[in-house]
Design an enzyme around this catalytic site. Structure first.
Site, PDB file in Angstrom:
ATOM      1  N   GLY A  39       0.794  -1.223   0.000  1.00 20.66           N
ATOM      2  CA  GLY A  39       0.000   0.000   0.000  1.00 20.66           C
ATOM      3  C   GLY A  39       0.827   1.274   0.000  1.00 20.66           C
ATOM      4  N   ASN A  40       2.138   1.135   0.135  1.00 20.45           N
ATOM      5  CA  ASN A  40       3.012   2.296   0.134  1.00 20.45           C
ATOM      6  C   ASN A  40       3.375   2.629  -1.316  1.00 20.45           C
ATOM      7  OD1 ASN A  40       5.409   4.022   0.358  1.00 20.45           O
ATOM      8  ND2 ASN A  40       5.296   3.538   2.528  1.00 20.45           N
ATOM      9  N   ALA A  41       3.182   3.862  -1.708  1.00 17.61           N
ATOM     10  CA  ALA A  41       3.390   4.277  -3.106  1.00 17.61           C
ATOM     11  C   ALA A  41       4.819   4.716  -3.401  1.00 17.61           C
ATOM     12  CB  ALA A  41       2.421   5.402  -3.448  1.00 17.61           C
TER      13      ALA A  41
END
Length: 164
Positions: A39-41
């Site tokens: 979920g980390n971009a």
């Protein structure tokens, strides 16, 4: 509360741009990789800055591509107690000596702070350095959802002048 530790830096003598986070989250610690949570971009955002698909590469190759482009990674916190992965849960942070660290990077010209926690701690230590451009970035974390990925990408593009 569990004590968590950060990773060693990913830099070399040619690093022109250093991106500082706060402290790796649980998924990153488990995998031993910066910004491992799906979920980390981070890898999408930095890939956009570099105009490369970093997310599609194996982790070791991502780090290698960053070094080729003169980009380094590190965190402002060496260790801290934290339940879960949110910066707001950090207690008893042991900060790194950023001044000493950046003095050992002769090509360094800019520091990007990935999120508010990194910026707060990093600016306290590096704010007196007129030779460095300091850039506050919106957090790449999926938990920071008040900005869309596109709005985050616009802000992250401010890093482009310092990559090779």
């Amino acid at each position: 509360m569990p004590l968590k530790f950060a990773f060693p830096p990913s830099v070399d003598a040619d690093t022109r741009l250093l991106i500082l986070g706060s402290l790796p989250g649980d998924a990153s610690i488990r995998q031993g990789e910066y910004y491992a949570h799906r979920g980390n971009a981070f890898w999408h955002l930095l890939g956009d800055v570099l105009d490369e698909d970093l997310r599609g590469l194996p982790y070791a190759m991502r780090l290698k591509r960053l070094k080729v482009r003169a980009v380094g990674l590190w965190d402002v916190i060496e260790s801290a107690e934290r339940e879960g992965s949110l910066d707001g849960s950090i207690r008893g942070a042991e900060l790194r000596d950023l001044g000493l660290f950046v003095s050992r990077l002769p090509a360094l010209r800019a520091v990007g702070f990935n999120g508010r926690t990194a910026a707060t701690h990093g600016r306290r230590q590096l704010g007196h350095r007129p030779d460095l451009t300091l850039i506050d970035l919106p957090s790449s974390s999926g938990a920071y959802a008040s900005l869309s990925r596109e709005k985050k990408a616009e802000a992250w593009r401010a890093l482009r002048p310092w990559v090779v």
